[in-house]
Motif scaffolding. Structure first.
Motif, PDB file in Angstrom:
ATOM      1  N   ASN A 372      46.983  43.065 -16.237  1.00 52.40           N
ATOM      2  CA  ASN A 372      47.040  43.557 -17.624  1.00 52.40           C
ATOM      3  C   ASN A 372      48.052  42.789 -18.477  1.00 52.40           C
ATOM      4  N   HIS A 375      45.951  42.380 -21.944  1.00 51.89           N
ATOM      5  CA  HIS A 375      45.334  43.572 -22.519  1.00 51.89           C
ATOM      6  C   HIS A 375      46.063  44.790 -21.973  1.00 51.89           C
ATOM      7  N   GLU A 376      45.957  45.885 -22.677  1.00 46.15           N
ATOM      8  CA  GLU A 376      46.689  47.085 -22.298  1.00 46.15           C
ATOM      9  C   GLU A 376      46.048  47.746 -21.083  1.00 46.15           C
ATOM     10  N   THR A 379      42.647  50.053 -20.790  1.00 48.52           N
ATOM     11  CA  THR A 379      41.596  49.646 -21.728  1.00 48.52           C
ATOM     12  C   THR A 379      40.660  48.671 -21.024  1.00 48.52           C
ATOM     13  N   GLU A 380      39.464  48.588 -21.539  1.00 47.30           N
ATOM     14  CA  GLU A 380      38.482  47.697 -20.928  1.00 47.30           C
ATOM     15  C   GLU A 380      38.867  46.245 -21.176  1.00 47.30           C
ATOM     16  N   TYR A 381      38.827  45.455 -20.137  1.00 47.18           N
ATOM     17  CA  TYR A 381      39.204  44.042 -20.248  1.00 47.18           C
ATOM     18  C   TYR A 381      38.128  43.280 -21.014  1.00 47.18           C
ATOM     19  N   GLN A 382      38.536  42.580 -22.073  1.00 50.53           N
ATOM     20  CA  GLN A 382      37.606  41.888 -22.954  1.00 50.53           C
ATOM     21  C   GLN A 382      37.696  40.361 -22.852  1.00 50.53           C
TER      22      GLN A 382
END
Length: 868
Positions: A372, A375-376, A379-382
């Motif tokens: 992570n 990304h937080e 939350t869904e990894y984008q």
């Protein structure tokens, strides 16, 4: 020989206001110099040839312009109109929608364009390299995308011969090259050029473009020609200019402001011109929107990533011009010494530029982020898109003396120039460092500098002009390793995603020096006939010496024009960058992502392991022949043919990787295994090229139309480059079946730039208004597949139309509105033909490995110009 003249005046106020006009037999002369004799008080004529100057009754005014006989007149009233007589016939060469007169010396034995600063600015382009693209048919520079440092420099070339073969001067002195080698898949790949963004247009009085080989006069790099940027000296007013614009897509906002002024230095004839400027631009995005990813074989209905593809049909990409900020400070100064014409002069500047471009978006199915970092949690990894950020500093300074000695004009000078670029990769990670990975990395830096001393002497002896001189030059190239975390790569995953840092074994500090001596002679046995020649000997500490020579001639047709021709040899020393550069990059090759290694020319792996010879100089043979013709006062024509043959051209090879035979490991594959890379590249002298072209100019000016005047110009360049003979592949590579310079790489020197470029401009002046309509046709370009000709694609030629309005509220305040690419023209879209490398799985909508005019579309700009 090319004679570079510096015109200018200094600010000084006197009692009486004198007005008038300066013209020749065919009409007004914009940009003519008017000076009060014995003072620094001066001005230049406006677009209509008019001027205003403060002078006392009895003062002597000196009127001059390049190519005309200087004229003096004593002030006896408030109005003084002057007609200058031609000394060396000059006429317009390009008038593509501009109000002043860019000129070409029609009586010279070689073609020379002379382009004023107003013509440059009125193209609507933001930097000098782009301005020249829309002013000189044989010059090209376009924005590059997803190309690391190349996106911030934009390779520029003359006559399709690549960035390395155009010499750039400032006030007649050699400008340092940039620190960057263009190693990505763009036009000019493998070459080194001058950073043309490092000289602000506001500091320039004019640019002279010599479209002929000039190694015999100037030494290395002048195979294609010479670009000389002449800085402003004295100006009557302090000028503040501002400009802002945005594309019709709502992105790419740009803003610029500059100030130019001159002051006296307390001594008659002295001057100091000062320029400060700022420019910034925001990114544009013209990515493709495939909604699927053929590069990784992920389709739109994929069970795991279908929703992500639906939300991100452009695969997260940002493809377009980079973000950029430029700050400039430039000076040009001179102080007379004594009363016999001696002068001390100095000029130069500092440019500081920052930029941000973007790498390939790391989709969630390409690179994971298990800790992570980008990304937080929860939350869904984008996925993520790494940034490539540059910090560029370019500084150049010259100081010298001019004086007369035994009838010779002597010029002794010293020049120091340096270009440095620091790299940082942001919004990324190093998988091998896990949770301890930084998310931004210092990935290394390059610098290049040169130090020169020049001595030039010339003298007119009867019907002869003799000149000779010498140059001593030292060069230094350095590469600094990035931080450890950027290249840490135990698993072979690539270090910092998108650009692994330079490793300690890539670091280098290399130097060389050379000296050159030259002599030239021009003989004018009659008023109509001129014959001349030059010879230069150069010796380099790292590869040896070279002797170049040149002959030229001109037969004048009087006021009707001239017939001219030249023949000469030339050379280009391989740059220190090309000799010593080494690195590892993450690129796309053969439909997969891989780490590719560049090995330098002195590495034993290359020299001993592969049998690659030491780099040596390219040599050339240049021929030029043309005619200039002026059938009536307002109509001028010129046609010049040229042929340039370059032998032992330095090239950057294609990727050399594993063969298709799984049963054995050949010597090349062993090198790849030992260095944890999938392919390698290097620089080598291995190809001969033959370039043939024609430059055409037809101009008609001062056409009475209603209450105003119309001007029209057609200027064109047609060129073609072929590879002569067999590519000289080292024996070991050839024996193992390797193609060192495949069809795709050949296309970079054969068809990546337009072979046809035509400029058609109309300019109409009406009272305080000026209207301009410019049309630039960029001919077709062709991308070639590395091995399969059926997957080649030719991108059709297109016309870019620019519309400019100008209005002068007063002598001190004017405004302009420009619409560049009025009809919102874009290149042809890529047709993949089943090959995912051409568009990287749909990420690219428009061509990226060949490039005509960029992909910004229509841009609307407005500007204000204030003098005080």
């Amino acid at each position: 020989m090319v004679l570079f003249l510096l015109l200018g005046t200094s600010h000084f106020m006197s009692a009486q206001q004198v007005t008038g006009s300066v013209s020749d037999d065919s009409g007004p002369i914009p940009g003519a110099s008017v000076i009060v004799k014995g003072t620094t008080n001066g001005t230049t004529t406006d677009f209509d040839g008019n001027y205003t100057i403060d002078a006392n009754a009895g003062d002597v005014l000196i009127y001059s312009y390049v190519g005309y006989e200087e004229q003096e007149a004593t002030v006896s009233g408030n109005v003084m109109n002057i007609t200058l007589q031609s000394g060396v016939s000059l006429d317009e060469v390009i008038l593509v929608g501009n109000r002043a007169k860019p000129r070409s010396i029609l009586d010279s034995p070689v073609p020379i364009d002379n382009i004023g600063v107003e013509e440059l600015k009125n193209t609507g382009q933001p930097t000098v390299d782009k301005m020249l693209t829309y002013m000189v048919p044989s010059f090209n520079s376009t924005t590059q995308s997803i190309s690391d440092g190349t996106a911030h420099f934009d390779p520029a070339d003359l006559r399709g011969l690549g960035p390395s073969r155009t010499l750039v001067l400032v006030n007649g002195k050699r400008k340092n090259q940039s620190a960057l080698v263009y190693i990505n898949d763009t036009p000019g790949k493998g070459e080194v050029g001058v950073d043309l963004k490092s000289v602000p247009a506001a500091a320039i009085e004019r640019i002279e473009v010599l479209r002929d080989g000039a190694s015999a006069q100037y030494g290395s790099d002048a195979i294609a020609g010479v670009i000389n940027m002449v800085l402003k000296k004295g100006v009557e007013f302090t000028t503040v200019s501002t400009k802002a614009g945005v594309t019709t897509e709502g992105d790419g906002f740009n803003f610029g402001a500059d100030l130019n002024t001159s002051i006296g230095l307390g001594k008659e004839g002295s001057y100091l011109n000062f320029t400060i400027g700022y420019y910034q631009q925001e990114k544009t995005n013209r990515a493709g929107t495939p909604g699927k990813d053929d590069l990784f074989g992920v389709q739109a209905d994929d069970a795991t990533f279908g929703d992500w593809l639906s939300a991100n049909p452009d695969l997260g990409m940002t493809i377009g011009q980079p973000e950029m900020k430029i700050m400039d400070i430039f000076v040009n100064a001179g102080v007379p010494i004594g009363n016999k014409g001696a002068e001390f002069y100095t000029f130069g500047g500092l440019t500081y530029r920052t930029g941000k471009s973007f790498a390939l978006y790391r989709t969630p199915y390409w690179v994971t982020d298990p800790h992570n970092l980008l990304h937080e949690a929860g939350t869904e990894y984008q996925g993520f898109q790494p940034t490539f950020e540059t910090d560029v500093r370019d500084n150049n300074m010259t100081a010298g003396f001019k004086w007369d000695l035994l009838g010779f004009k002597v010029d002794l000078s010293g020049t120091y120039g340096r270009n440095a670029v620091n790299y940082e990769v942001g919004n990324t990670l190093n998988i091998d460092l896990g949770a301890n990975s930084p998310t931004s990395f210092d990935v290394g830096a390059y610098t290049f500098s040169n130090t020169l001393a020049n001595l030039d002497l010339s003298k007119e002896i009867g019907k002869f002009v003799v000149s000779f001189g010498a140059e001593v030059k030292g060069e230094r190239f350095t590469a600094k390793a990035g931080e450890w975390a950027s290249y840490y790569n135990p698993s072979g995953s690539g270090g910092a995603q998108s650009f692994p840092g330079l490793q300690p074994n890539n670091a280098v500090s290399a130097t060389r020096d050379n000296y050159g001596v030259y002599g030239a002679l021009d003989w004018e046995p009659t008023e109509k006939l001129l014959i001349g020649g030059a010879v230069r000997y150069e010796d380099f500490s790292d590869f040896g010496d070279n002797t170049s020579w040149k002959l030229h001639g001109r037969y004048s047709l009087g006021e009707k024009g001239a017939i001219r021709a030249s023949y000469g040899t030339g050379f280009r020393a391989p740059s220190l960058h090309q000799i010593y550069l080494s690195n590892v990059q993450t690129l796309v090759s053969g439909g997969s992502i891989s780490n590719q290694g560049t090995f330098n020319n002195v590495d034993p792996i290359i020299r001993d392991g592969l049998g690659v010879p030491q780099l040596t100089a390219e040599t050339s043979k240049n021929i030029s022949a043309g005619i200039t013709f002026k059938p009536v006062n307002n109509l001028s024509l010129s046609l010049d043919f040229y042929n340039v043959k370059v032998d032992n051209r330095v090239l950057f090879t294609n990727e050399i990787g594993f063969d298709d035979i799984a049963s054995d490991t050949n010597p090349v594959e062993q090198i790849l295994i030992d260095n944890s890379i999938t392919s390698l590249k290097f620089f080598v002298n291995a190809v001969n090229t033959n370039t043939t072209g024609v430059d055409l100019v037809a101009n008609y000016r001062n056409i009475e139309l209603g209450s105003g005047k119309l001007g029209a110009t057609l200027a064109a360049n047609f060129n073609n480059t072929d590879i002569d003979g067999k590519i000289d592949t080292p024996a070991l590579l050839e024996a193992n079946g390797y193609d060192m310079f495949n069809r795709k790489e050949q296309a970079r020197i054969l068809s990546a730039r337009p072979k046809t470029k035509v400029l058609l401009g109309f300019d109409y002046e009406l009272n305080k208004w000026n209207f301009a309509l410019n049309n630039t046709y960029f001919g077709e370009v062709t991308w070639q597949h590395a091995t399969d000709a059926s997957k080649d694609q030719t991108f059709a030629g297109k016309v870019i139309t620019d519309l400019i309005f100008g209005y002068a509220f007063s002598d001190r305040l004017s405004a302009s509105i420009s619409v560049t690419n009025l009809l919102d023209v874009y290149p042809d879209e890529i047709e993949t033909g089943g090959d995912v490398v051409t568009d990287l799985g749909g990420r690219f909508k428009y061509p990226w490995e060949v490039n005509q005019f960029g992909t910004n579309g229509t841009t609307i700009s407005g500007g204000l110009n204030f003098k005080f």
